[in-house]
Every structure is written in C-alpha cells, then in structure tokens.
Design a protein around this motif. Structure first.
Motif, mmCIF file in Angstrom:
data_model
loop_
_atom_site.group_PDB
_atom_site.id
_atom_site.type_symbol
_atom_site.label_atom_id
_atom_site.label_comp_id
_atom_site.label_asym_id
_atom_site.label_seq_id
_atom_site.Cartn_x
_atom_site.Cartn_y
_atom_site.Cartn_z
ATOM 1 N N ALA A 1 0.837 -1.202 0.000
ATOM 2 C CA ALA A 1 0.000 0.000 0.000
ATOM 3 C C ALA A 1 0.872 1.252 0.000
ATOM 4 C CB ALA A 1 -0.927 0.001 1.212
ATOM 5 N N LYS A 2 0.524 2.220 -0.836
ATOM 6 C CA LYS A 2 1.296 3.448 -0.951
ATOM 7 C C LYS A 2 0.357 4.662 -0.854
ATOM 8 C CE LYS A 2 4.851 0.838 -1.815
ATOM 9 N NZ LYS A 2 5.862 0.603 -0.765
ATOM 10 N N GLY A 3 0.960 5.829 -0.709
ATOM 11 C CA GLY A 3 0.172 7.056 -0.713
ATOM 12 C C GLY A 3 0.230 7.787 0.614
ATOM 13 N N ILE A 4 -0.233 9.024 0.602
ATOM 14 C CA ILE A 4 -0.119 9.876 1.775
ATOM 15 C C ILE A 4 -0.976 9.368 2.928
ATOM 16 C CG2 ILE A 4 -1.932 11.470 0.967
ATOM 17 C CD1 ILE A 4 -0.282 13.722 2.294
ATOM 18 N N GLN B 1 0.518 5.130 9.177
ATOM 19 C CA GLN B 1 1.662 4.444 9.768
ATOM 20 C C GLN B 1 2.379 5.327 10.793
ATOM 21 O OE1 GLN B 1 4.087 3.193 6.466
ATOM 22 N NE2 GLN B 1 2.697 1.546 5.871
ATOM 23 N N THR B 2 2.479 6.609 10.498
ATOM 24 C CA THR B 2 3.140 7.541 11.431
ATOM 25 C C THR B 2 2.359 7.653 12.729
ATOM 26 O OG1 THR B 2 4.071 8.794 9.585
ATOM 27 C CG2 THR B 2 3.969 9.898 11.724
ATOM 28 N N ILE B 3 1.028 7.764 12.623
ATOM 29 C CA ILE B 3 0.199 7.834 13.824
ATOM 30 C C ILE B 3 0.330 6.536 14.620
ATOM 31 C CG2 ILE B 3 -2.183 7.958 14.665
ATOM 32 C CD1 ILE B 3 -2.764 9.755 12.214
ATOM 33 N N HIS B 4 0.312 5.414 13.912
ATOM 34 C CA HIS B 4 0.482 4.118 14.570
ATOM 35 C C HIS B 4 1.784 4.068 15.368
ATOM 36 C CE1 HIS B 4 2.375 0.099 14.562
ATOM 37 N NE2 HIS B 4 1.163 -0.378 14.759
ATOM 38 N N ASP B 5 2.868 4.520 14.752
ATOM 39 C CA ASP B 5 4.167 4.450 15.430
ATOM 40 C C ASP B 5 4.228 5.366 16.636
ATOM 41 O OD1 ASP B 5 4.917 2.565 13.617
ATOM 42 O OD2 ASP B 5 6.491 3.746 12.654
#
Length: 421
Positions: A142-145, A151-155
């Motif tokens: 999966a790609k895209g903003i 993913q950033t919020i998850h991390d």
C-alpha cells in the motif's frame, strides 16, 4: 479488526476502578496524567467519584477507549466539549457526530486497513498471530499519503504505549544476530542470561525478532520456570529446524513451546521489532511487542529505553549499527545517565576491533567506567546489577503484580485527590 482482550460490563468496570486492593499502578500505569485515558476502567478511576456535570473534559485524550459497555443515557450525561477521541468505540446508539457537535475532536481508525493507527497499547502475541501477516502485506504494497500518515500515527501510538509500560521499570537490552541457531551453545547461554536478569527485576528488551532476540525473550518468558523446564523448551525448539532454509521460519516449534507452557501473560519480556524486516516473524516469547513501521524510529526508541544497559552477543552489521548508535548517546551522557555496554564473547569483539574503538573513544568520559568485554555471563550480570544499584534504578520486586490484565490501569492518585490540588 483487533483481537478483543477483555471488554467489561460498565458495572464491572466501575467496581474494578474503585478497587484499592490490587496495586495495579506498580504493574502498568503509564507516564500519562489525568487527561490521558486508555480504558473504561481508567475513565471511572479518574472521573467516577464526581458527578458528570462537575467534570470538565477539555483537553482530555481518550485513546482507543471502548465506551460500548456504557449506556447511551449515561454517556450523554457528560459534556465532552474540548475532549479528544482517538480510535474510540461509542455506546450503542451514540454516533461520533454527537461529541463533535459538543465541541470534541474525533479521530477514528480508518476502515479497510489491517492495523489501528490510533491504539492505546502495544501488541500482544494473540493479536500479532492473527494480523501480522496482513499488516506486513499492507506495509509492502500500500502506498500514498493516507498510508504514510496512518503508519506515522500508529508508530507514535506504539511509542506512547511503550513509555507507559516502562514507567517504574528498568529495561536491559540484549542484542545480537538474527541467525543464531536454536541448538547452539550461544543460544542457550542467552536464554539463561536473560532469565537471570528477569529474576533480578529487570525488563528484558530485544529487537523482537529471531536468533539472539528470540533467545533473550524466551529466557525472560521462562523466568518462573525450573532449569528442567527451560531445557524442555529448548528441546521442543530444536525439532524440525532442518526442514527450513532459515530457522525462524519454523514458527511451529515456537508455537509448540507456547502450547506446553502457555502464552506470555505477564513476564517482563519485551520486543521492539519492525515491519521493515517483516519477512522475519516476530518471536513468540515477548509479552508485548512494540512493533513499528519505521525502522529508524524503532532503532532510536529501542536504544533510548535501555536505561539499565545493553548486552551485545555475537552479531554483524545490524548489531554493530546498534552498538555505535548507542555509543553516541552513552558518550555524551552524564554520570547519572550513562549506561553499561557489555560485550559477550571477548574474542569476537576484540578480533573485529569494535571494543577497542569504543574503549579509545570513551577515554576520559563516564562511559568508560561502564564498558565491559567478557566471556563471563556472571560478570555481565554483576555489572548490570551494580549499575542499577548505584543509580537507584527501579526494579520489579514482585513479578506476581504483573499478572493483572494489560488493559487495566490505575492512577497514582484518585480523582478526588487530583481535584483538591
């Protein structure tokens, strides 16, 4: 999407929140304050002794709180103006737009992806076993903003949960090669080393993967077992590995250990893996897996949390990257924050020159006092214990206190005490 580890009826949650008999904070509370709420039990713990009309929710953050056991009528008694709902579930009949209309901010976990960006806790083995493969496939394809932001919020959520869990505890990292064989003498030594550190009150932290990482998490997982039981686990792990190109692909052997001794429930065994290396299954023996999408964040956080020190077993490029990244922090640390860096298998680290570089670089710095290259596991343990004692680091005194369900939290002070302040 996620495995449900325990949703309590509203009445049960209230009773649990009132309980003073279980020192839950000693086990898991988090570095949050009154305004960060991560479970319905915690909500009642903080707000349950006040009337709804007396409570100001402004700036409160509710992280993945499941309000569904609460009735819609009870939920609507509260004024949610200024509150923040991140990945929450509302009572039956309550729509998210209701809290938005009151002035709250609402961030929902998106549908159609196999992971939760907004989450309150790290992964348990049950959840990873069920969803890990799908998450890795999504990560690879999966790609895209929208994907990047999720993913950033998850991390960030994982970082927050990791910090919450470790408050009041001292982690010791054990690092080394991912190809270390389950039948090797070195693997067995790492198991017993980690087991002893866990017995002494440390949280054993690894990169969450196979090889030396698996051995260390296994040792902490077996901390309350006898030597005979440890040997039995090692024997179970030795079966069937020759059928695989890489031993870590033999997940069944690890699952057989869990079938014999049970899932990790409370043991101070922590993994910090990454989906960057998602082709290597996260090992089964960590009680919690703080699994990141970003390997850069994962490496930084993994090394930053090891206040009790880091023990390096034989490893190659990845291990050496972690050595020098940690060494940079240790070099600039003052005497109180400096941590041990211990290298096992003296000949290996002397031959490759890594230890000599660190020894010369740290000349005149507090770091030099906490460097050790040795063949003795006991010398490594003694240095870690001495450091914790000299720096007055907190140790787990009673591992039985870790047995409470992971989603239950408790405050240092009651809501009434906080209100008086």
């Amino acid at each position: 999407m996620a495995t449900n580890f325990g949703i309590l009826p509203s009445s049960t949650a209230k009773e649990l929140a009132k309980s003073e008999e279980i020192p839950i904070f000693d086990r898991f509370a988090g570095n949050n304050d009154e305004y960060e709420i991560e479970s319905l039990e915690e909500f009642y713990r903080v707000f349950g002794d006040r009337k709804p009309e007396e409570i100001v929710m402004k700036d409160s953050v509710f992280q993945e709180v499941d309000f569904s056991p609460m009735s819609a009528a009870e939920f609507r008694k509260y004024n949610w103006a200024g509150a923040n709902f991140w990945g929450c579930t509302f009572p039956a009949g309550v729509k998210g737009k209701e809290v938005v209309e009151q002035g709250a901010q609402l961030f929902e976990n998106p549908v159609g992806i196999p992971f939760k960006p907004f989450r309150a806790y790290m992964y348990r083995q049950e959840e990873l076993i069920q969803h890990d493969s799908a998450i890795y496939h999504h990560y690879k394809n999966a790609k895209g903003i929208k994907v990047s932001i999720s993913q950033t919020i998850h991390d960030y959520s994982i970082m927050d949960a990791l910090g919450d869990y470790l408050e009041g505890k001292t982690p010791v990292g054990i690092m080394g090669g991912h190809k270390l064989s389950r039948t090797s003498v070195e693997y067995r030594k790492v198991v017993y080393l980690a087991r002893e550190l866990a017995k002494k009150g440390f949280v054993v932290v690894t990169g969450g993967g196979p090889g030396a990482m698996e051995a260390a998490n296994l040792g902490a997982y077996m901390m309350q077992r006898t030597d005979e039981e440890v040997e039995e686990a090692l024997k179970i792990l030795s079966v069937g590995n020759d059928k695989f190109e890489f031993e870590y692909l033999n997940v069944q052997a690890a699952d057989n250990v869990l079938a014999r001794f049970g899932m990790p429930t409370h043991m101070p065994s922590l993994g910090v893996p990454t989906y960057k290396y998602g082709h290597e299954p996260s090992n089964r023996f960590a009680t919690f897996q703080a699994k990141f999408f970003s390997n850069a964040l994962r490496e930084a956080d993994l090394l930053d949390i090891c206040a009790g020190g880091i023990i390096y077993t034989r490893g190659s490029a990845g291990t050496r990257q972690e050595i020098f990244q940690a060494a940079c922090t240790d070099y600039y640390a003052n005497d109180q924050l400096c941590f041990p860096m211990v290298f096992l298998e003296k000949a290996h680290w002397m031959e490759c020159g890594v230890y000599q570089v660190l020894e010369k670089t740290s000349a005149g710095r507090p770091m030099l006092n906490w460097l050790l290259c040795t063949d003795s596991d006991q010398d490594a343990i003694d240095l870690i214990v001495r450091h914790a004692k000299e720096k007055n680091l907190p140790l787990i005194k009673d591992v039985e206190k870790l047995k409470q369900p992971y989603w239950v939290t408790q405050r240092r002070k009651s809501a009434a005490e906080l209100t008086k302040e």
